[in-house]
Design a protein around this motif. Structure first.
Motif: not given
Length: 372
Positions: A306, A309-311, A213, A301, A299, A313-314
């Motif tokens: 994952e 998935q994070h990307c 982050s 991980s 994103g 969602r972002a």
């Protein structure tokens, strides 16, 4: 660009900004990134530009002899083209433990007056000048995309790449197709910084390899001159830094490193207040890149699935905040119209970034959208 006739040694050659930060003495960390307990080496105001020397770690590491003059001489480089700051840090007693610290040299940290947690720091690469006419691409310690297959029988393989000119006068990187052969493969250069980041809270410096982050070693090759990275500020003053300079990198960076080579960069640092940040981008938990063509959420991980998935969602959150787009419609749009690229798979924490075309949303009345 023309061929480099003289290296950009510390303090010599073109220095664009009134603020100049060489990669010498107390201006660098080697293998770790800044934390809140670190002191700034430069204080600036929002909107200021800083010209910063960055050093590639290639040629100074222990498995390369920790002697850049000897390492590059073996590849035919005249001593005139070996950087003094590289020689100095390799010869120093800098307290780096190769067993627990990373390889990267970072320049900073830089305090941006008024920065506080909740704000975003916008870092724009204004200019990126090659300091030398060569780079190195390495595969070592079974850390590439094919561990166990490469390196083939060796602990470390470092491939030297010269800079040359193509028929149109543009600088290109070169490689042979067989070991020991002439450099006949040519690929375009696109200089950028692999590491751009802000300090983490607390008194423990993060390892320089895994991104997070705080930014750090995100290795997004879209961040060439003219493009920007937004990072959530974690400590007062932001304490920004840069490093891991590249001349070129493919998405994935599969061998472990790309064409690593030292750059002199000019970076503009701008604060985005928390209210403006929320309106423009929503609640960012990680870095967001921006070009004239794309918004680029990220994103990360240790697991690539994952990270994707994070990307996603972002990206959905970004479209909702910026354009008030319903989540299920944003999800559909991303599937139909947005590329998700692998930034890198070799930095322990893997990275994915999306390229959302801003032109797809041209003409939208954002004020009306926000009022609906």
């Amino acid at each position: 660009m023309t061929m480099i006739l003289d290296p950009l040694q510390p303090g010599s050659g073109a220095i664009r900004s009134q603020h100049y930060l060489p990669a010498t003495g107390g201006n660098v960390l080697w293998g770790r990134l800044p934390c809140a307990a670190d002191s700034a080496v430069l204080d600036i105001d929002s909107g200021d530009e800083v010209t910063i020397d960055t050093l590639s770690h290639e040629g100074i590491l222990e498995d390369q002899g920790r002697d850049p003059r000897r390492f590059f001489k073996a590849n035919g480089v005249d001593a005139h083209f070996v950087l003094d700051d590289a020689i100095a840090i390799a010869a120093s007693d800098y307290p780096r433990d190769r067993a627990v610290d990373g390889p990267h040299v970072v320049t900073g940290p830089i305090r941006v007056r008024g920065a506080k947690p909740g704000d975003l720091l916008k870092m724009t690469l204004v200019e990126a000048l090659p300091r030398v006419p060569y780079g190195v691409i390495s595969n070592r310690h079974s850390r590439g995309a094919l561990p166990g297959e490469f390196p083939q029988g060796l602990e470390s393989v470092s491939v030297y790449s010269e800079v040359d000119l193509d028929p149109d006068g543009r600088q290109v990187g070169t490689l042979p197709i067989v070991a020991g052969g002439p450099p006949i493969v040519r690929f375009p250069l696109a200089p950028f910084l692999g590491i751009m980041g802000v300090a983490v809270s607390g008194d423990t410096r993060p390892h320089s390899v895994p991104p997070g982050s705080h930014g750090g070693n995100i290795d997004i090759n879209l961040l060439t001159a003219g493009n920007s990275l937004y990072i959530p500020v974690q400590v007062d003053g932001a304490l920004a830094y840069v490093g891991d300079p590249h001349f070129a990198q493919g998405d994935g960076e599969v061998a472990l490193t790309a064409m690593e080579a030292s750059l002199r960069v000019t970076v503009r640092f701008e604060l985005v207040s928390q209210p403006d940040a929320l309106q423009q981008f929503g609640h960012l938990i990680g870095p967001l890149a921006e070009t004239s063509e794309f918004l680029v959420p990220t994103g990360m991980s240790v697991d690539l699935d994952e990270a994707v998935q994070h990307c996603v969602r972002a990206a959905i959150g970004l479209l909702g905040a910026r354009y008030q787009m319903d989540p299920h419609l944003a999800y559909a749009y991303l599937s139909a119209a947005t590329d998700f690229n692998i930034s890198q798979v070799v930095d322990i924490v893997k990275g994915v970034h999306a390229r959302i075309r801003v032109s797809d949303f041209a003409g939208l009345d954002l004020h009306a959208q926000r009022a609906r």
